[in-house]
Every structure is written in C-alpha cells, then in structure tokens.
Write a protein that holds these residues in place. Structure first.
Motif, PDB file in Angstrom:
ATOM      1  N   LEU A 180       0.864  -1.478   0.010  1.00  0.00           N
ATOM      2  CA  LEU A 180       0.113  -0.261   0.097  1.00  0.00           C
ATOM      3  C   LEU A 180       0.824   1.144  -0.103  1.00  0.00           C
ATOM      4  CD1 LEU A 180      -2.851  -0.979   2.694  1.00  0.00           C
ATOM      5  CD2 LEU A 180      -2.992  -0.673   0.143  1.00  0.00           C
ATOM      6  N   PRO A 181       0.557   2.376  -0.821  1.00  0.00           N
ATOM      7  CA  PRO A 181       1.116   3.508  -0.492  1.00  0.00           C
ATOM      8  C   PRO A 181       1.160   4.273   0.839  1.00  0.00           C
ATOM      9  CG  PRO A 181      -0.900   4.041  -1.701  1.00  0.00           C
ATOM     10  CD  PRO A 181      -0.793   2.455  -1.299  1.00  0.00           C
ATOM     11  N   ILE A 182       2.503   4.961   0.990  1.00  0.00           N
ATOM     12  CA  ILE A 182       2.597   5.624   2.361  1.00  0.00           C
ATOM     13  C   ILE A 182       2.047   7.087   2.157  1.00  0.00           C
ATOM     14  CG2 ILE A 182       4.284   6.455   3.901  1.00  0.00           C
ATOM     15  CD1 ILE A 182       5.942   4.127   3.113  1.00  0.00           C
ATOM     16  N   LEU A 183       1.163   7.521   2.916  1.00  0.00           N
ATOM     17  CA  LEU A 183       0.377   8.673   2.672  1.00  0.00           C
ATOM     18  C   LEU A 183       1.234   9.823   3.342  1.00  0.00           C
ATOM     19  CD1 LEU A 183      -3.458   8.128   3.419  1.00  0.00           C
ATOM     20  CD2 LEU A 183      -2.198   8.061   1.088  1.00  0.00           C
ATOM     21  N   PRO A 184       1.180  11.225   2.762  1.00  0.00           N
ATOM     22  CA  PRO A 184       1.750  12.091   3.576  1.00  0.00           C
ATOM     23  C   PRO A 184       0.939  12.557   4.881  1.00  0.00           C
ATOM     24  CG  PRO A 184       1.622  12.621   1.203  1.00  0.00           C
ATOM     25  CD  PRO A 184       1.118  11.425   1.456  1.00  0.00           C
ATOM     26  N   ALA A 185       1.642  13.045   5.914  1.00  0.00           N
ATOM     27  CA  ALA A 185       0.906  13.352   7.168  1.00  0.00           C
ATOM     28  C   ALA A 185      -0.407  13.993   6.896  1.00  0.00           C
ATOM     29  CB  ALA A 185       1.757  14.050   8.125  1.00  0.00           C
ATOM     30  N   GLN A 186      -0.323  15.092   6.069  1.00  0.00           N
ATOM     31  CA  GLN A 186      -1.734  15.621   5.981  1.00  0.00           C
ATOM     32  C   GLN A 186      -2.678  15.119   5.317  1.00  0.00           C
ATOM     33  OE1 GLN A 186      -1.008  19.499   3.810  1.00  0.00           O
ATOM     34  NE2 GLN A 186      -3.120  20.241   4.173  1.00  0.00           N
ATOM     35  N   ALA A 187      -2.500  14.398   4.292  1.00  0.00           N
ATOM     36  CA  ALA A 187      -3.406  13.274   3.650  1.00  0.00           C
ATOM     37  C   ALA A 187      -3.961  12.355   4.735  1.00  0.00           C
ATOM     38  CB  ALA A 187      -3.216  12.716   2.415  1.00  0.00           C
ATOM     39  N   THR A 195      -3.405   9.628  17.475  1.00  0.00           N
ATOM     40  CA  THR A 195      -2.952  11.016  17.501  1.00  0.00           C
ATOM     41  C   THR A 195      -1.751  10.938  18.073  1.00  0.00           C
ATOM     42  OG1 THR A 195      -4.035  11.054  19.569  1.00  0.00           O
ATOM     43  CG2 THR A 195      -5.206  12.241  17.560  1.00  0.00           C
ATOM     44  N   SER A 196      -0.648  11.146  17.319  1.00  0.00           N
ATOM     45  CA  SER A 196       0.809  10.941  17.708  1.00  0.00           C
ATOM     46  C   SER A 196       2.056  11.305  16.622  1.00  0.00           C
ATOM     47  CB  SER A 196       1.512   9.478  18.130  1.00  0.00           C
ATOM     48  OG  SER A 196       2.794   9.445  18.182  1.00  0.00           O
ATOM     49  N   SER A 197       2.662  12.082  17.151  1.00  0.00           N
ATOM     50  CA  SER A 197       3.787  13.045  16.044  1.00  0.00           C
ATOM     51  C   SER A 197       4.724  11.852  15.433  1.00  0.00           C
ATOM     52  CB  SER A 197       4.718  13.822  16.707  1.00  0.00           C
ATOM     53  OG  SER A 197       5.387  13.150  17.665  1.00  0.00           O
ATOM     54  N   ASN A 198       4.561  10.689  15.744  1.00  0.00           N
ATOM     55  CA  ASN A 198       5.248   9.627  15.403  1.00  0.00           C
ATOM     56  C   ASN A 198       4.561   8.385  14.661  1.00  0.00           C
ATOM     57  OD1 ASN A 198       7.514  10.175  16.848  1.00  0.00           O
ATOM     58  ND2 ASN A 198       7.505   8.904  18.677  1.00  0.00           N
ATOM     59  N   ALA A 199       3.310   8.864  14.316  1.00  0.00           N
ATOM     60  CA  ALA A 199       2.342   8.162  13.615  1.00  0.00           C
ATOM     61  C   ALA A 199       2.304   8.735  12.058  1.00  0.00           C
ATOM     62  CB  ALA A 199       0.756   8.304  14.068  1.00  0.00           C
ATOM     63  N   ALA A 240      -5.132   2.943   7.266  1.00  0.00           N
ATOM     64  CA  ALA A 240      -4.354   2.051   8.405  1.00  0.00           C
ATOM     65  C   ALA A 240      -3.074   3.223   8.736  1.00  0.00           C
ATOM     66  CB  ALA A 240      -3.809   0.799   8.003  1.00  0.00           C
ATOM     67  N   VAL A 241      -3.019   3.203  10.296  1.00  0.00           N
ATOM     68  CA  VAL A 241      -2.231   3.863  10.913  1.00  0.00           C
ATOM     69  C   VAL A 241      -0.952   2.874  11.307  1.00  0.00           C
ATOM     70  CG1 VAL A 241      -1.652   5.259  13.087  1.00  0.00           C
ATOM     71  CG2 VAL A 241      -3.665   5.632  11.721  1.00  0.00           C
ATOM     72  N   TYR A 242       0.258   3.577  11.336  1.00  0.00           N
ATOM     73  CA  TYR A 242       1.510   2.656  11.964  1.00  0.00           C
ATOM     74  C   TYR A 242       2.120   3.652  12.718  1.00  0.00           C
ATOM     75  CZ  TYR A 242       4.462   4.771   8.250  1.00  0.00           C
ATOM     76  OH  TYR A 242       4.985   5.441   7.262  1.00  0.00           O
ATOM     77  N   VAL A 243       2.897   3.162  13.792  1.00  0.00           N
ATOM     78  CA  VAL A 243       4.011   3.996  14.576  1.00  0.00           C
ATOM     79  C   VAL A 243       5.351   3.811  13.876  1.00  0.00           C
ATOM     80  CG1 VAL A 243       4.797   4.289  16.945  1.00  0.00           C
ATOM     81  CG2 VAL A 243       2.590   3.301  16.604  1.00  0.00           C
ATOM     82  N   ARG A 244       5.806   5.098  13.362  1.00  0.00           N
ATOM     83  CA  ARG A 244       7.166   5.174  12.930  1.00  0.00           C
ATOM     84  C   ARG A 244       8.182   4.663  13.884  1.00  0.00           C
ATOM     85  NH1 ARG A 244       7.372  10.942  11.990  1.00  0.00           N
ATOM     86  NH2 ARG A 244       9.187  10.592  10.921  1.00  0.00           N
ATOM     87  N   THR A 245       9.177   4.099  13.488  1.00  0.00           N
ATOM     88  CA  THR A 245      10.328   3.659  14.327  1.00  0.00           C
ATOM     89  C   THR A 245      11.370   4.784  13.929  1.00  0.00           C
ATOM     90  OG1 THR A 245      11.130   2.329  12.222  1.00  0.00           O
ATOM     91  CG2 THR A 245       9.832   1.220  13.851  1.00  0.00           C
ATOM     92  N   ALA A 246      11.460   5.383  13.018  1.00  0.00           N
ATOM     93  CA  ALA A 246      12.730   6.203  12.815  1.00  0.00           C
ATOM     94  C   ALA A 246      12.840   7.403  13.967  1.00  0.00           C
ATOM     95  CB  ALA A 246      12.648   7.170  11.431  1.00  0.00           C
ATOM     96  N   PRO A 247      11.735   7.951  14.472  1.00  0.00           N
ATOM     97  CA  PRO A 247      11.879   8.894  15.508  1.00  0.00           C
ATOM     98  C   PRO A 247      11.984   8.416  16.647  1.00  0.00           C
ATOM     99  CG  PRO A 247       9.874   9.413  14.314  1.00  0.00           C
ATOM    100  CD  PRO A 247      10.338   8.113  13.803  1.00  0.00           C
ATOM    101  N   LEU A 248      12.140   7.187  17.073  1.00  0.00           N
ATOM    102  CA  LEU A 248      12.504   6.417  18.180  1.00  0.00           C
ATOM    103  C   LEU A 248      13.613   5.723  18.241  1.00  0.00           C
ATOM    104  CD1 LEU A 248       8.815   4.834  18.736  1.00  0.00           C
ATOM    105  CD2 LEU A 248       9.805   6.540  19.991  1.00  0.00           C
ATOM    106  N   LEU A 249      14.581   5.994  17.306  1.00  0.00           N
ATOM    107  CA  LEU A 249      15.897   5.438  16.821  1.00  0.00           C
ATOM    108  C   LEU A 249      16.639   5.782  18.356  1.00  0.00           C
ATOM    109  CD1 LEU A 249      16.705   5.933  13.160  1.00  0.00           C
ATOM    110  CD2 LEU A 249      16.377   3.773  14.449  1.00  0.00           C
ATOM    111  N   PRO A 250      16.731   6.901  18.821  1.00  0.00           N
ATOM    112  CA  PRO A 250      17.775   6.943  19.934  1.00  0.00           C
ATOM    113  C   PRO A 250      17.430   6.048  21.238  1.00  0.00           C
ATOM    114  CG  PRO A 250      17.141   9.167  19.315  1.00  0.00           C
ATOM    115  CD  PRO A 250      16.544   8.167  18.499  1.00  0.00           C
ATOM    116  N   TRP A 251      16.106   6.019  21.728  1.00  0.00           N
ATOM    117  CA  TRP A 251      15.444   5.098  22.592  1.00  0.00           C
ATOM    118  C   TRP A 251      15.655   3.668  21.958  1.00  0.00           C
ATOM    119  CZ3 TRP A 251      11.242   1.722  21.819  1.00  0.00           C
ATOM    120  CH2 TRP A 251      10.966   1.059  22.907  1.00  0.00           C
ATOM    121  N   LEU A 252      15.474   3.293  20.739  1.00  0.00           N
ATOM    122  CA  LEU A 252      15.486   1.909  20.524  1.00  0.00           C
ATOM    123  C   LEU A 252      16.903   1.447  20.635  1.00  0.00           C
ATOM    124  CD1 LEU A 252      13.687   1.654  17.304  1.00  0.00           C
ATOM    125  CD2 LEU A 252      13.139   0.283  19.094  1.00  0.00           C
TER     126      LEU A 252
END
Length: 286
Positions: free
Chosen positions: A191-198, A209-213, A261-273
C-alpha cells in the motif's frame, strides 16, 4: 550533553549499517549495541512483487518476522538484533513475562509449528510517550541463519517515506471475523504511504494521534488492516534490503470505513531503540 548523546545514538544506526570501525571507535562500549559478525540485515529469503485478504508470504521470505504468543493470542513482531523483537505495546501491556513467548523462523504454523526457534522473554520495554510499540528482550541469544535474521532499521531519525510503497506483513486474521483462527502462513499487502496531511484528512473518526504516527492506504477505499494485525510490520524495500519503518498498533479497524491504516514510525524512536537494545548486536546492511 543529553542532546549530544541523543544525536550520537541516531547516527549509530548508520554506523551499524555502513562502517563497523567508525561505529566501534566513536561510541562507548557501555552505551551502544555491538556489531554481529558475518550477517546482513533486511535481506529477504526470496523476492516477489505483489492482513485481511493479503497475499500469502512464501516460506522464509521475511526471516525477521516473529510470532508473539500472549496467552492464547498471536501477534506479529520483527527481529531487529540478536536479542530483541519489536511489537505493539498493547499486545503485552500488563501481561506477566511467563505468559509471553516468541517464535522465529516458522514459515507455516499449521504443518511445522516447532520448526524454528521458540523462546521466552526476559523483559518488555514500552516506548516513551504512550506509543503502541514495545521491545521484547529474548531469553535466548539468536544465532542467525537463512531462516532467522534481523530486519534493518531506518538510517536516520528523520527518515521519511511519503509516496513510497510499504509492504505490510502480519500473522493477522484472514477474514474480518474476529473469532477466526490466525492463518497458517503470514500475509502481506502493498500500500502507498500517505503524507501526514493526507493521512489525517482521510479520517472520518479520531485517528491515532501521535507525532510518530503515519498512514498507509488508498484514499476513499475500505480499510483492510484490523486490530488483529497489531504488531504487524510496515516495511520499505529500497531495492537492496528492507527497512522496518513502522509497527501496526491495535487501533486499526477493518469495519468497512475508509480510514487509512495507521502505523507507529520507528525512525523518530531510534535513540530510544538503540539505548534499549545496547546489550545486543546488530547486523550491517552491506
């Protein structure tokens, strides 16, 4: 000092995937993951172009796909190091460690359920900020082979994949009936990844609702990702290897709505990971 350390952690993923010497010399041993020897992350067992209604995944195609067993329920997860699996935090929240098991290297759970590695979990670490993402620390260190190897993480904390195509993989249900048994084999959907606004503009209800979603899907079409797909992998194939760009939370509903479909992004969580998994080793991308 905190800012400097966080920046080093983010850059560490690039070191892990590109240059072992630079990685080892610049990051103190006590605070960084190590490098596994003679292994590559994100390399599929095969290639084909093409989870309710998704395409069945060939045996061994995603050698990092994990089965996360929580009591009588089965969730998905991704192996990222020789000791850690990422899944949805909602799958294990409040569950005793003794009731959580992880299976790796199993292509068909009906015909060969014990063909791979089955291990217990020694710790569960939930992501900060209430994100529906958790790291499971395995009781057994994993020896990689053709059937079990980790996926790559995104190279940078600001990695963006808008308008690219995501491969979603899950051990989820094969119909919209929540009483059905999980399928014998995993299923995937492109499936295509949508821009945040779309993404948020497409929602009829209240989105995750999350800045990481972020979202995947075709605007205006019914969603085919369900809550049973929690822990499912959202991946990006750059032509050489797969990157784990997100994890499906338990909030997705395949109820006929046109919500993406919503997903939680891993990139912003890299320092924690990287901090959470510092007692393990990672494979390189090349």
């Amino acid at each position: 000092m905190k800012c400097y350390a966080s920046s080093l952690l983010v850059i560490a993923v690039m070191w892990i995937q590109v240059d072992a010497i630079f990685f080892s010399s610049l990051f103190p041993q006590r605070t960084r993951p190590g490098l596994c020897l003679n292994c590559q992350c994100g390399r599929s067992g095969a290639r084909f172009k093409r989870l309710v209604g998704g395409t069945e995944v060939p045996n061994g195609f995603y050698p990092w796909l994990a089965s996360v067993y929580v009591n009588n329920d089965t969730y998905s997860g991704a192996l990222i190091s020789n000791m850690h699996v990422i899944t949805a935090a909602s799958a294990t929240r409040g569950v005793p460690l003794s009731d959580i098991k992880v299976g790796l290297g199993t292509g068909n759970r009906c015909t060969s359920p014990n063909s791979g590695l089955n291990t217990s979990v020694s710790a569960v670490t939930n992501a900060p900020g209430g994100e529906d993402l958790a790291v499971l620390t395995l009781s057994t260190r994993v020896n990689f082979n053709n059937r079990i190897r980790p996926v790559c993480l995104p190279p940078f904390a600001n990695s963006a994949y808008q308008n690219q195509v995501a491969s979603m993989v899950s051990w989820g249900l094969n119909s919209t009936n929540a009483t059905d048994s999980p399928p014998c084999v995993p299923r995937q959907l492109l499936l295509p990844i949508l821009p945040a606004q779309a993404c948020y503009a497409s929602y009829s209800g209240t989105p995750y609702t999350s800045s990481n979603a972020n979202c995947v899907g075709v605007q205006g079409t019914p969603s085919v990702v369900c809550s049973s797909d929690a822990g499912g992998l959202v991946q990006y194939d750059n032509g050489n290897y797969y990157q784990l760009i997100g994890i499906l939370p338990a909030t997705n509903e395949c109820d006929g709505s046109t919500d993406p479909a919503v997903y939680v992004r891993t990139a912003p969580l890299l320092p924690w990971l990287l901090t959470t998994t510092r007692d393990s080793c990672y494979c390189t991308a090349y």
